[in-house]
Design an enzyme around this catalytic site. Structure first.
Site, PDB file in Angstrom:
ATOM      1  N   LYS A 162       0.836  -1.205   0.000  1.00  0.00           N
ATOM      2  CA  LYS A 162       0.000   0.000   0.000  1.00  0.00           C
ATOM      3  C   LYS A 162       0.871   1.255   0.000  1.00  0.00           C
ATOM      4  CE  LYS A 162      -1.797   2.338   3.311  1.00  0.00           C
ATOM      5  NZ  LYS A 162      -2.442   2.806   4.539  1.00  0.00           N
ATOM      6  N   ASP A 181      -6.526   0.668   0.595  1.00  0.00           N
ATOM      7  CA  ASP A 181      -6.618   0.929   2.036  1.00  0.00           C
ATOM      8  C   ASP A 181      -8.014   0.501   2.479  1.00  0.00           C
ATOM      9  OD1 ASP A 181      -8.354   2.842   1.148  1.00  0.00           O
ATOM     10  OD2 ASP A 181      -7.538   4.454   2.386  1.00  0.00           O
TER      11      ASP A 181
END
Ligand code: SF4
Length: 256
Positions: A162, A181
């Site tokens: 991420k 996310d």
């Protein structure tokens, strides 16, 4: 002659209109699969294009909400944003980067000093270890510069896919993947773009159906939408520009 008494006519209640009517309709949940608008496959190119189009129009020119001046600052800010709001991170980073403006400076900081500065972002001991380790590795391995490949970024302490996707996409404009996310994960499932539950698998699904040149902006748009409209507990479907395309069972209001 008896007078005929006319029975008073009971006023017929007006049918609710507009939002009220649709709110009432929404109290009787209809399986998404049985909704009349449900004729196309959720991941069909036409539907995905309609979602992308609506998102782009709703959030034109959207950018990363974490304040930063370079790739290093964005890396640190993204590490700090785990389990924390971007607003909170943006309150902490000015002082952190004033005292330790470079990876070289941060590599020399003690853990208690870093912990004190980032305490309010939560999980501050682990985060202090991560940013200290990241600073040391970036200095020793990459000459103080954040690298520009996924493989190299993943070697940095505290950096997972991420964070790497955020930095590569937002700073270097490299579409290395889709940032997944908590918002992207929740919205991708509500919009039926995936059935997966882990960020890695959701990312893979999204990368199959989202054109690569939309990976970077799509994540930002979905994150903004998740924060403002498609919030976790009670999505604000009546205000949602994707409402006519969305068949989520979690909808709080529906026009179809
Ligand atoms: S209609 Fe509701 S559930 Fe669907 S994307 Fe919009 S806010 Fe989320």
């Amino acid at each position: 002659m008896a007078t005929r008494v006319t029975k008073p006519v009971r006023p017929v209640p007006k049918a609710p209109e507009g939002k009220k009517a649709r709110k009432i309709a929404a109290t009787e949940p209809v399986s998404p699969k049985k909704r009349p608008g449900r004729t196309v496959k959720p991941t069909s190119p036409e539907r995905v294009a309609a979602i992308l189009d609506a998102l782009r129009k709703t959030y034109p020119g959207v950018v990363c909400a974490l304040n930063h001046r370079n790739a290093w600052e964005l890396t640190v800010a993204t590490i700090l944003s785990a389990q924390c709001t971007d607003v909170r991170v943006n309150l902490v980073t000015p002082e952190l980067f004033r005292i330790y403006p470079t990876p070289q400076a941060m590599a020399k900081a003690s853990l208690p000093e870093l912990e004190d500065l980032i305490r309010t972002t939560g999980f501050f001991r682990n985060k202090a270890k991560s940013i200290s380790g990241a600073a040391k590795l970036v200095v020793s391995e990459y000459g103080g510069e954040i690298p520009q490949t996924m493989e190299e970024m993943l070697r940095i302490p505290g950096v997972a896919r991420k964070t790497a996707n955020v930095v590569l996409g937002s700073w270097f404009a490299i579409a290395s993947g889709v940032v997944v996310d908590t918002h992207v994960l929740r919205l991708s499932r509500r919009l039926e773009l995936t059935k997966e539950t882990t960020p890695e698998k959701v990312e893979k699904d999204l990368e199959k159906i989202i054109p690569k040149d939309r990976w970077i902006d799509f994540s930002h748009e979905l994150i903004h939408h998740g924060r403002q409209i498609c919030i976790a507990r009670k999505p604000r479907c009546a205000d949602c520009t994707l409402e006519t395309i969305c068949n989520s069972i979690e909808k709080t209001w529906s026009s179809h």
